[in-house]
Design a protein around this motif. Structure first.
Motif, PDB file in Angstrom:
ATOM      1  N   THR A 194      -4.075   2.928 -51.095  1.00 16.18           N
ATOM      2  CA  THR A 194      -4.522   2.459 -49.957  1.00 16.18           C
ATOM      3  C   THR A 194      -4.219   1.068 -49.631  1.00 16.18           C
ATOM      4  OG1 THR A 194      -5.845   4.554 -49.928  1.00 16.18           O
ATOM      5  CG2 THR A 194      -5.945   2.873 -47.804  1.00 16.18           C
ATOM      6  N   GLY A 195      -3.408   0.654 -47.730  1.00 18.87           N
ATOM      7  CA  GLY A 195      -3.170  -1.372 -47.938  1.00 18.87           C
ATOM      8  C   GLY A 195      -3.076  -0.850 -46.941  1.00 18.87           C
ATOM      9  N   ILE A 196      -3.199  -2.480 -45.685  1.00 21.23           N
ATOM     10  CA  ILE A 196      -3.323  -2.701 -44.323  1.00 21.23           C
ATOM     11  C   ILE A 196      -2.247  -4.236 -44.996  1.00 21.23           C
ATOM     12  CG2 ILE A 196      -4.822  -1.215 -43.693  1.00 21.23           C
ATOM     13  CD1 ILE A 196      -6.876  -3.919 -44.089  1.00 21.23           C
ATOM     14  N   VAL A 197      -1.703  -4.037 -43.824  1.00 18.67           N
ATOM     15  CA  VAL A 197      -1.244  -5.993 -43.956  1.00 18.67           C
ATOM     16  C   VAL A 197      -1.219  -6.002 -42.533  1.00 18.67           C
ATOM     17  CG1 VAL A 197       0.927  -4.449 -43.026  1.00 18.67           C
ATOM     18  CG2 VAL A 197       1.074  -6.878 -44.129  1.00 18.67           C
ATOM     19  N   CYS A 198      -1.326  -7.396 -42.274  1.00 18.83           N
ATOM     20  CA  CYS A 198      -1.057  -7.864 -41.008  1.00 18.83           C
ATOM     21  C   CYS A 198       0.332  -8.415 -40.934  1.00 18.83           C
ATOM     22  CB  CYS A 198      -2.463  -8.746 -40.511  1.00 18.83           C
ATOM     23  SG  CYS A 198      -2.407  -9.760 -39.230  1.00 18.83           S
ATOM     24  N   PRO A 199       0.898  -8.584 -39.536  1.00 17.06           N
ATOM     25  CA  PRO A 199       2.449  -8.612 -39.547  1.00 17.06           C
ATOM     26  C   PRO A 199       2.569 -10.455 -39.052  1.00 17.06           C
ATOM     27  CG  PRO A 199       2.385  -6.121 -38.494  1.00 17.06           C
ATOM     28  CD  PRO A 199       1.235  -6.600 -38.915  1.00 17.06           C
ATOM     29  N   ARG A 200       1.153 -10.471 -38.325  1.00 23.60           N
ATOM     30  CA  ARG A 200       1.365 -11.869 -37.825  1.00 23.60           C
ATOM     31  C   ARG A 200       1.151 -13.000 -38.972  1.00 23.60           C
ATOM     32  NH1 ARG A 200      -1.945 -15.683 -36.260  1.00 23.60           N
ATOM     33  NH2 ARG A 200      -4.210 -14.482 -36.964  1.00 23.60           N
ATOM     34  N   THR A 201       0.091 -12.401 -39.826  1.00 23.88           N
ATOM     35  CA  THR A 201      -0.506 -13.776 -41.042  1.00 23.88           C
ATOM     36  C   THR A 201       0.421 -13.376 -42.423  1.00 23.88           C
ATOM     37  OG1 THR A 201      -1.931 -12.439 -41.468  1.00 23.88           O
ATOM     38  CG2 THR A 201      -2.108 -13.832 -39.759  1.00 23.88           C
ATOM     39  N   GLY A 202       1.017 -12.419 -42.386  1.00 25.03           N
ATOM     40  CA  GLY A 202       1.375 -11.352 -43.191  1.00 25.03           C
ATOM     41  C   GLY A 202       1.059 -11.198 -44.516  1.00 25.03           C
ATOM     42  N   GLU A 203      -0.631 -11.147 -43.968  1.00 21.23           N
ATOM     43  CA  GLU A 203      -1.789 -10.629 -45.041  1.00 21.23           C
ATOM     44  C   GLU A 203      -1.444  -9.465 -45.809  1.00 21.23           C
ATOM     45  OE1 GLU A 203      -6.699 -11.684 -44.937  1.00 21.23           O
ATOM     46  OE2 GLU A 203      -6.027 -12.229 -43.644  1.00 21.23           O
TER      47      GLU A 203
END
Length: 317
Positions: A194-203
């Motif tokens: 299970t994962g999440i990503v923030c496109p603005r920061t790449g985190e």
């Protein structure tokens, strides 16, 4: 003379060589089966440009069998086969259509070359749902754009990924007639992420689990809220419509859930990151034990977490 790749260029240079050796015009013309006029032309070219004058320049060749006007029309037909009463095209089918219905006598190899020159390639269609609600998708995109324009909001995308210990083999180049194999033990070893990503920061943040349900997802949320330090006040988490994402007892912490329109995985950029992880780390990787699979998955997730700058490109909205 010996270096030229074309016989005609060799003959011209040999004629000039014969002149330098005091051969007569008659002897040179007769031995090379040319006229005096042709020989004079070669001499003039040599006197003006040297050896370069005896070498033919690259020509544009004969006119194409499929000119620009026809090419535009044919591209439209390739993109819209229903206009010709077809569901899809193959090269042979399209070649036959040109001759039978458009009276254009053109070779099959010419059609193949034309398809390649216009960037057409054979591709296997990706299964795609035909029950998408376009109004809901458009409304979601507009809502998303309003969030992106707000400097106080960060958008996160979440999803689950399953990884098999014996993934499906991928295509690769090989010699014709060569039989290529990959190991296949018949077992079924699997791990879930299970994962999440923030496109603005790449985190990127992910945890490994044995399966997915509301309890597992709450555990993920608890750890994500503990480990992540969001830069902005509001953090919207976009998810699909899995039942465990909509459990009313979930404690979201710093995140605000927003759900994708049904059957819209293309609007979730973390899907592209999952595909990249599988391609880079699990192509032809065979795990004999669950421990081997987990070890490989650990490295893959660390790799994804460390490539923040590239994640901004991979998951760009």
């Amino acid at each position: 003379m010996k270096a030229t790749p074309r016989k005609q260029n060799f003959i011209r240079m040999f004629a000039i060589y014969q002149l330098s050796r005091k051969f007569s015009f008659e002897a040179i013309a007769e031995s090379n089966l040319i006229t005096y006029k042709t020989l004079n032309n070669w001499i003039n070219r040599f006197n003006k440009q040297g050896i370069d004058g005896l070498i033919d320049k690259t020509s544009s060749g004969r006119p194409r069998h499929i000119d620009e006007e026809k090419s535009k029309r044919y591209c439209h037909l390739i993109d819209n086969p229903k206009e010709a009463g077809e569901t899809h095209w193959t090269a042979k089918k399209f070649h036959g259509y040109l001759s039978e219905h458009l009276n254009h006598e053109v070779g099959y190899t010419t059609v193949l070359r034309w398809l390649k020159d216009n960037n057409y390639r054979l591709k296997v269609p990706r299964p795609w749902p035909d029950v998408q609600d376009e109004e809901a998708r458009n409304a979601f995109v507009k809502r998303l754009q309003s969030y992106l324009n707000d400097g106080n909001i960060d958008i996160w995308y979440g999803d689950e990924m399953g990884v098999d210990g014996d993934p499906r083999p991928r295509r690769r180049w090989a010699q014709i007639g060569e039989k290529i194999t990959v190991p296949h033990n018949g077992g079924h070893i699997r791990a879930n992420v299970t994962g999440i990503v923030c496109p603005r920061t790449g985190e990127f943040y992910a945890l490994e689990f044995s399966h997915s349900d509301s309890v597992i997802f709450q555990t993920f949320l608890d750890y994500a809220n503990k480990d992540l330090k969001p830069e902005r006040k509001r953090n919207i988490l976009i998810l699909d419509n899995a039942s465990w994402h909509k459990n009313k007892t979930l404690n979201w912490g710093n995140f605000e859930p927003i759900y994708l329109p049904p059957y819209s995985p293309d609007l979730n950029p973390i899907e592209r990151l999952w595909l990249l992880i599988k391609a880079e780390w699990f192509t032809d990787f065979i795990a004999k034990t669950h421990a081997e699979l987990i070890e490989r998955l650990d490295k893959a997730l660390c790799w994804a977490a460390d490539r923040t700058a590239k994640n901004q490109i991979t998951c760009s909205i």
